[in-house]
Structure formats: structure tokens, C-alpha cells
Design an enzyme around this catalytic site. Structure first.
Site, PDB file in Angstrom:
ATOM      1  N   SER A 123      59.284  44.978   6.730  1.00 37.37           N
ATOM      2  CA  SER A 123      58.269  45.999   6.485  1.00 37.37           C
ATOM      3  C   SER A 123      56.865  45.406   6.536  1.00 37.37           C
ATOM      4  CB  SER A 123      58.492  46.648   5.118  1.00 37.37           C
ATOM      5  OG  SER A 123      57.436  47.530   4.799  1.00 37.37           O
ATOM      6  N   TYR A 146      53.407  50.466   9.762  1.00 36.14           N
ATOM      7  CA  TYR A 146      52.826  51.770   9.467  1.00 36.14           C
ATOM      8  C   TYR A 146      51.525  51.923  10.241  1.00 36.14           C
ATOM      9  CZ  TYR A 146      56.092  52.276   5.554  1.00 36.14           C
ATOM     10  OH  TYR A 146      57.218  52.388   4.785  1.00 36.14           O
ATOM     11  N   THR A 172      56.986  53.527  12.279  1.00 33.78           N
ATOM     12  CA  THR A 172      57.398  54.618  11.404  1.00 33.78           C
ATOM     13  C   THR A 172      56.412  55.772  11.555  1.00 33.78           C
ATOM     14  OG1 THR A 172      58.450  53.126   9.817  1.00 33.78           O
ATOM     15  CG2 THR A 172      57.797  55.295   9.010  1.00 33.78           C
ATOM     16  N   LYS A 267      60.914  55.245  14.257  1.00 33.14           N
ATOM     17  CA  LYS A 267      61.688  55.596  13.061  1.00 33.14           C
ATOM     18  C   LYS A 267      61.071  56.811  12.367  1.00 33.14           C
ATOM     19  CE  LYS A 267      63.383  53.438   8.765  1.00 33.14           C
ATOM     20  NZ  LYS A 267      62.655  54.216   7.754  1.00 33.14           N
ATOM     21  N   SER A 289      65.703  59.392  10.628  1.00 27.91           N
ATOM     22  CA  SER A 289      65.336  59.032   9.252  1.00 27.91           C
ATOM     23  C   SER A 289      64.425  60.084   8.655  1.00 27.91           C
ATOM     24  CB  SER A 289      64.619  57.670   9.243  1.00 27.91           C
ATOM     25  OG  SER A 289      64.191  57.328   7.945  1.00 27.91           O
ATOM     26  N   HIS A 291      62.863  58.942   5.727  1.00 23.32           N
ATOM     27  CA  HIS A 291      62.247  57.992   4.793  1.00 23.32           C
ATOM     28  C   HIS A 291      63.030  57.906   3.482  1.00 23.32           C
ATOM     29  CE1 HIS A 291      58.378  55.736   5.228  1.00 23.32           C
ATOM     30  NE2 HIS A 291      58.684  55.383   4.005  1.00 23.32           N
ATOM     31  N   GLY A 345      69.040  50.339   3.750  1.00 22.28           N
ATOM     32  CA  GLY A 345      67.857  50.152   2.932  1.00 22.28           C
ATOM     33  C   GLY A 345      68.225  49.959   1.479  1.00 22.28           C
TER      34      GLY A 345
END
Length: 431
Positions: A123, A146, A172, A267, A289, A291, A345
């Protein structure tokens, strides 16, 4: 001086982890070790947490119809993901602020992924720097980014990932604004951390976590440290998207695709039309996804979205499922409905919170054993043998919940088996 690896678990903690027989056991062990505010940050979702709950509950609606008299002496769980080998149809999903669960816990995830022969997606809001992960772990490294309001942050993070040798970029796209995570508000939890009477009392009741954290320092978002005050970049955890860019659009993503020379995973996708457009844009894989239920509450469970997206992209891109995986049977159900792999995750994060690398390894071992056993019991010795024929028809499931059964398996009422993209059967394991 290079930061140290994540601290190793004590003998007592290793014993606790060894007694865990399921992901639920690891979750319980993590809950006992962590202060409530930290556990809720890991465990919680947005608002009423319907999406969070439904992601996992969706798997329970499906039932298997196994094949018998198949030689299942051995099972082969190997596959190929993005032109590289993977020992399992599993990817370590990106998770932010992991250092609150275990000091420098990102190393634990990367270490376990490398040892297992699967990809590790780091991440951009990790608790260690991406360069440190690259220097210490030689497995398949993916970098998740991000999109920040300050576009130079995003651009520099991507450039750093490329320079450090990360093979795949994960963008993402389901976080234009932050979700309303009420547990974090109630617990006074934020990143960077703020001490309040409520959470100081909470820490006092969890001395093992508190002592370990004091020895190793309160975690930060290491990849963002170079951009000044981290609080300007990532505000309170309960409104984590406040400094992300709500204007990010298709043209912006296309510009990233043009600059990034490696594989690209997008994602946060829930609609077939978006998946088709991403394939046209040049995405190599789609991660279905929501999240993990941490942003939009009331979203459709990812398992329900999977067949539509698989049908939409056909053979043109790989499809991964993220959200709700707690058992090896869940992995099989995801593969049967069209996924090439699943992203883990919370399941791994519970293990990290329970015992660092030892806990992460235990989580992956549990799921691997369950996956192999399920394949044997279903008469499917290879991943290519897993298909919709192993899932009961929706008319047989109608007594559970007719509306949900039709949503998951819309064609099953008209035919003995659910239609599935042909390419799944052609995907042989790595030799």
C-alpha cells in the site's frame, strides 16, 4: 541507518498463534491483543457495515456439488498471474497503516508472500517505505497507489516504485472521498495518531501492544513522509479520503497507463461496463473490490459483481476478487464464479495483528490447507478443474434466498450449470 525488520513474536505469542485453527481464531487473538481503537480500525467498515458483512456472507449462500471417484492424491494449486508464476491463486492485498497492528508489520506480509511464492501488493499508505520493502524482499512486488489531490505526490510515488523495481502498479479507484467509519470516530482513532483520554485508557488495558509500540515507536505513513506534514496528506482515518482526488477520471488513468511500463491492475471495480472500458484503456487485470466495505456502505458484495465482470472482459484481462475471503472454500467459490485469483486483506492482517510474521504465515497456511482439502473433497485436483459445475444450481438454492440466488447465478434456472467464460478451463497450472 536502514530501519529494522518487524519484531519477532514472543514464545507465548507463537503458542497463541499455533493454537489458531481458522481465520476466525486469528481474528479473536488479534482482538485480545489490540486496543479496541486499533482493532476496530482493522476490523470495521463504513456506517452500518452492511457491505462489510455482506462481502463475507455472500459466500455462505453457495453450496457445492462435488464430483466423486477422481484421483485427488495430490492437488496442484499453482497458476500464472500477469505472466509470472504464483504458487497459489492468491495475492496479498494492499493494507494501509499496518504498523498499528504490528510494528513494521508490512515486512511480515512481504516476508510471508515471498516465502509462499505469491505476489505482495504494498500500500502507498504502508508503515514502511517502499524502498525498504524492495531492499529486503525479493519476491513478486506490486505497488498500490492512491490518487492524491496533490498530483505530484501520486507521480513521485509511482516513479519511486518503478525505480525500486516493483513489477506491477495497482491503482485504486473506489476512493474519491472517504467513507464514514463511525467506529474510528467513537474511538478517537486517527492517522497520525492523537492521544486522548479515551484511547490512553484503552492502551493501558492492553499492555502487550502498548509496550511493543512504545519500544518501536508510533507508526507513520512512511511513503508520505517526504511530502512534509503527514497530516496534510492523510487526515483522520475515519475520513481517510479527505486528501484524495475526487476529480480523477478516465483521462487521468490513461495518462498513468501511458507512463507506467509494467503491468497495471485497477482495483475497485463493480460494473462490467467499467471493466470493458479498462481493458480498452490497457489494464492487465481488474480487481473486483468495494474496499472491504470501508467506504461505501450498501454496495453489492463483490462476489455478486464477479460473474458480470468476468463475462465483460472474457480473456482480455485477469480478474481478481477482493473482499470477504475467510475460508479456503471461499477461494474455491470465487474461482468457480470467474476469478483468476483472490486478494487477501483482513484475513492476513488478523494474523499479523495476532503475531507478526508468524501470524501471517499461520493465516496463509490455514487458507492453503483449506483450499487443498476442499479441492480434494470436490474432485478437483487442479485449479483448471474448478468451475461452475461444482456449484449447486440457483433453483436448488432458492430456499435460502431466492433473490440473492438469482443475482449470483442468473442463468442457472434455465440450464443445468451456470455459464462460465471458457478461458478459465484453458488456464493450466504452471508446469
Amino acid at each position: 541507518m536502514t530501519p529494522p525488520d518487524a519484531p519477532r513474536a514472543s514464545r507465548r505469542r507463537r503458542k497463541i498463534v499455533a493454537r489458531c485453527r481458522s481465520i476466525a481464531d486469528l481474528r479473536a487473538a488479534a482482538r485480545r491483543r489490540l486496543p479496541r481503537s486499533v482493532f476496530d480500525f482493522v476490523d470495521g467498515g463504513a456506517e452500518d457495515e452492511r457491505t462489510l458483512t455482506d462481502n463475507a456472507a455472500a459466500f455462505k449462500l453457495l453450496r457445492f456439488q462435488p464430483k466423486m471417484l477422481v484421483d485427488v492424491t495430490t492437488v496442484d494449486m499453482r497458476t500464472t498471474l500477469l505472466d509470472g508464476p504464483s504458487a497459489l491463486p492468491v495475492i496479498v492485498a494492499p493494507y494501509g497503516a499496518c504498523g498499528f497492528s504490528w510494528p513494521r508489520g508490512d515486512h511480515a506480509g512481504a516476508e510471508v508472500a515471498e516465502a509462499a511464492g505469491i505476489a505482495y501488493a504494498m500500500s502507498s499508505t504502508a508503515s514502511v517505505a517502499l524502498e525498504d520493502i524492495a531492499a529486503r524482499h525479493q519476491g513478486r512486488r506490486w505497488f498500490q497507489c492512491y490518487i492524491f489531490r496533490r498530483r505530484e505526490i501520486t507521480a513521485e510515488l509511482i516513479a519511486r516504485a518503478e525505480k525500486a523495481g516493483f513489477e506491477t502498479l495497482v491503482i485504486t479507484v473506489d476512493l474519491p472521498v472517504g467513507g464514514n467509519r463511525e467506529r474510528d470516530y467513537r474511538n478517537d482513532f486517527s492517522v497520525p495518531f492523537r492521544y486522548t483520554p479515551r484511547n490512553v485508557t484503552d492502551f493501558a488495558l492492553h499492555p502487550e501492544w502498548s509496550i511493543t509500540t512504545l519500544r518501536n515507536g508510533m507508526p507513520t505513513l512512511a511513503n508520505l513522509a517526504a511530502f512534509g506534514n503527514v497530516n496534510d496528506v492523510n487526515a483522520t482515518a475515519s475520513s481517510v479520503g479527505r486528501n484524495y482526488d475526487p476529480s480523477f477520471n478516465w483521462d487521468d488513468l490513461a495518462a498513468i497507463r501511458d507512463r507506467w511500463r509494467g503491468k497495471l491492475v485497477v482495483k475497485g471495480i463493480a460494473r462490467g461496463e467499467d471493466a470493458r472500458r479498462l481493458v480498452a484503456l490497457g489494464a492487465d487485470a481488474i480487481a473486483v473490490s468495494n474496499h472491504g466495505g470501508r467506504q461505501l456502505d450498501g454496495a453489492l458484495p463483490t462476489l455478486f459483481c464477479l460473474p458480470e465482470i468476468r463475462d465483460a472482459v472474457g480473456r482480455a484481462a485477469e480478474v481478481y476478487l477482493d473482499g470477504g475471503i475467510r475460508r479456503g472454500t471461499d477461494i474455491v467459490k470465487a474461482l468457480a464464479l470467474g476469478a483468476d485469483a483472490v486478494m487477501l486483506g483482513r484475513s492476513l492482517l488478523y494474523g499479523i495483528a495476532a503475531g507478526g510474521a508468524v501470524g501471517a504465515r499461520r493465516a496463509l497456511d490455514i487458507l492453503t490447507q483449506e483450499l487443498g482439502r476442499t479441492m480434494q473433497l470436490l474432485g478437483a485436483p487442479r485449479l483448471a478443474d474448478i468451475g461452475p459445475h461444482l456449484i449447486a444450481r440457483s433453483d436448488l438454492l432458492a430456499h435460502l434466498d431466492p433473490s440473492i440466488a438469482r443475482t449470483l447465478l442468473p442463468e442457472a434456472d434455465a440450464s443445468p450449470a451456470v455459464a462460465r467464460p471458457e478461458h478459465h478451463y484453458e488456464k493450466d497450472p504452471v508446469s
